[in-house]
Write a protein that holds these residues in place. Structure first.
Motif, short mmCIF file in Angstrom:
data_model
loop_
_atom_site.label_atom_id
_atom_site.label_comp_id
_atom_site.label_asym_id
_atom_site.label_seq_id
_atom_site.Cartn_x
_atom_site.Cartn_y
_atom_site.Cartn_z
N VAL A 54 0.84 -1.22 -0.12
CA VAL A 54 -0.12 -0.01 -0.08
C VAL A 54 1.08 1.25 0.04
CG1 VAL A 54 -1.57 1.23 1.27
CG2 VAL A 54 -1.83 -1.27 1.15
N PRO A 55 0.82 2.26 -0.86
CA PRO A 55 1.66 3.22 -0.75
C PRO A 55 1.35 4.22 0.36
CG PRO A 55 -0.49 3.43 -2.48
CD PRO A 55 -0.50 2.15 -1.88
N SER A 56 2.29 5.05 0.69
CA SER A 56 2.26 5.53 2.26
C SER A 56 1.12 6.40 2.24
CB SER A 56 3.45 6.23 2.34
OG SER A 56 3.64 7.23 1.44
N GLY A 57 0.53 6.18 3.23
CA GLY A 57 -0.79 7.09 3.56
C GLY A 57 -1.91 6.31 2.83
N GLY A 58 -1.69 5.21 2.41
CA GLY A 58 -2.99 4.43 1.69
C GLY A 58 -3.96 3.80 2.69
N LEU A 59 -4.95 3.31 2.26
CA LEU A 59 -6.21 2.95 3.25
C LEU A 59 -6.08 1.43 3.06
CD1 LEU A 59 -8.74 5.66 2.25
CD2 LEU A 59 -7.20 5.59 4.27
N ARG A 60 -6.44 0.71 4.22
CA ARG A 60 -6.70 -0.65 4.15
C ARG A 60 -7.98 -0.75 4.75
NH1 ARG A 60 -2.91 -4.24 2.58
NH2 ARG A 60 -0.60 -3.66 2.85
N CYS A 61 -8.55 -1.93 4.23
CA CYS A 61 -9.81 -2.46 4.70
C CYS A 61 -9.74 -2.96 6.02
CB CYS A 61 -10.37 -3.58 3.72
SG CYS A 61 -11.87 -4.13 4.44
N GLU A 62 -10.79 -2.57 6.85
CA GLU A 62 -10.43 -3.22 8.51
C GLU A 62 -10.96 -4.63 8.53
OE1 GLU A 62 -13.76 -0.80 10.40
OE2 GLU A 62 -12.18 0.63 10.84
N VAL A 63 -11.51 -5.13 7.51
CA VAL A 63 -11.84 -6.46 7.65
C VAL A 63 -10.86 -7.48 7.11
CG1 VAL A 63 -13.69 -8.25 7.14
CG2 VAL A 63 -14.40 -5.64 7.71
N CYS A 64 -10.44 -7.42 5.83
CA CYS A 64 -9.39 -8.11 4.96
C CYS A 64 -8.20 -7.64 5.03
CB CYS A 64 -10.29 -8.58 3.52
SG CYS A 64 -10.13 -7.11 2.38
N ASN A 65 -8.04 -6.33 5.32
CA ASN A 65 -6.79 -5.75 5.38
C ASN A 65 -5.96 -5.57 4.01
OD1 ASN A 65 -4.84 -4.45 6.94
ND2 ASN A 65 -3.46 -6.23 7.28
N PRO A 67 -5.75 -3.33 0.25
CA PRO A 67 -5.97 -1.87 0.00
C PRO A 67 -7.37 -1.50 -0.36
CG PRO A 67 -4.15 -2.85 -1.49
CD PRO A 67 -4.81 -3.96 -0.55
N LEU A 68 -7.53 -0.28 0.05
CA LEU A 68 -8.92 0.23 0.15
C LEU A 68 -8.90 1.28 -0.91
CD1 LEU A 68 -11.65 -0.37 1.33
CD2 LEU A 68 -11.16 1.37 3.15
N ALA A 69 -10.04 1.54 -1.56
CA ALA A 69 -10.17 2.59 -2.68
C ALA A 69 -10.69 3.71 -1.97
CB ALA A 69 -11.22 2.11 -3.81
N PRO A 70 -10.20 5.01 -2.20
CA PRO A 70 -10.52 6.36 -1.59
C PRO A 70 -11.93 6.33 -1.42
CG PRO A 70 -8.76 6.91 -3.29
CD PRO A 70 -9.22 5.34 -3.50
N GLU A 71 -13.02 6.01 -2.53
CA GLU A 71 -14.13 6.04 -2.41
C GLU A 71 -14.68 5.40 -1.34
OE1 GLU A 71 -12.66 4.69 -5.28
OE2 GLU A 71 -12.40 6.50 -6.30
N ALA A 73 -13.39 5.08 1.78
CA ALA A 73 -12.44 5.49 2.81
C ALA A 73 -13.69 5.78 4.22
CB ALA A 73 -11.67 6.77 2.55
N LYS A 74 -14.50 6.25 3.75
CA LYS A 74 -15.71 6.74 4.80
C LYS A 74 -16.09 5.45 5.37
CE LYS A 74 -19.87 9.61 5.52
NZ LYS A 74 -20.90 10.18 4.89
N ALA A 75 -16.45 4.20 4.73
CA ALA A 75 -16.94 3.15 5.36
C ALA A 75 -15.90 2.17 5.97
CB ALA A 75 -17.71 2.37 4.15
N ARG A 76 -14.63 2.65 5.62
CA ARG A 76 -13.25 1.87 5.99
C ARG A 76 -13.54 0.34 5.81
NH1 ARG A 76 -14.31 4.61 11.35
NH2 ARG A 76 -14.48 2.45 11.93
N ARG A 77 -14.12 -0.35 4.86
CA ARG A 77 -14.12 -1.54 4.46
C ARG A 77 -14.78 -1.80 2.99
NH1 ARG A 77 -18.84 -4.39 8.23
NH2 ARG A 77 -18.51 -6.11 6.60
N HIS A 78 -14.54 -2.86 2.32
CA HIS A 78 -15.09 -3.14 0.90
C HIS A 78 -16.47 -3.48 1.11
CE1 HIS A 78 -10.62 -4.34 0.29
NE2 HIS A 78 -10.91 -3.42 -0.73
N ILE A 79 -17.13 -3.36 0.14
CA ILE A 79 -18.61 -3.50 0.15
C ILE A 79 -19.01 -5.12 0.45
CG2 ILE A 79 -20.65 -3.49 -1.32
CD1 ILE A 79 -19.51 -1.35 -3.09
N LEU A 80 -18.21 -5.97 0.05
CA LEU A 80 -18.65 -7.27 0.50
C LEU A 80 -17.83 -7.92 1.55
CD1 LEU A 80 -19.05 -8.85 -3.29
CD2 LEU A 80 -20.87 -8.02 -1.60
N CYS A 81 -17.19 -6.96 2.32
CA CYS A 81 -16.52 -7.41 3.51
C CYS A 81 -17.19 -7.43 4.69
CB CYS A 81 -14.80 -6.95 3.69
SG CYS A 81 -13.81 -7.18 2.64
#
Length: 81
Positions: A54-65, A67-71, A73-81
């Motif tokens: 993950v690039p520095s400052g990148g986001l990770r999903c709380e469930v599967c860890n 990389p998380l898309a910036p869109e 970020a508010k949910a902090r997880r993938h749609i299906l996680c």
């Protein structure tokens, strides 16, 4: 001496108990074999693929860890996680 009908019921009860013991023993053997086969398959399984960097400052999903898309970020997880 037991009456004939009581003697027959006793014999039938013993026969049923023996059949149940045989079924239980067979079931335990099947379970042990399934566990053994599962452990053998797990030992042969390939190693898990490492997570992509993950690039520095990148986001990770709380469930599967992953990389998380910036869109998302508010949910902090993938749609299906």
């Amino acid at each position: 001496m037991l009456p004939q009908d009581l003697h027959q019921r006793l014999l039938e009860s013993q026969r049923e108990a023996q059949q149940e013991a045989t079924r239980r023993k067979d079931s335990e053997a099947r379970h042990a074999r399934a566990v053994r086969e599962s452990q053998e398959r797990a030992a042969r399984a390939p190693a898990p693929v490492p997570l992509p960097p993950v690039p520095s400052g990148g986001l990770r999903c709380e469930v599967c860890n992953r990389p998380l898309a910036p869109e998302l970020a508010k949910a902090r997880r993938h749609i299906l996680c």
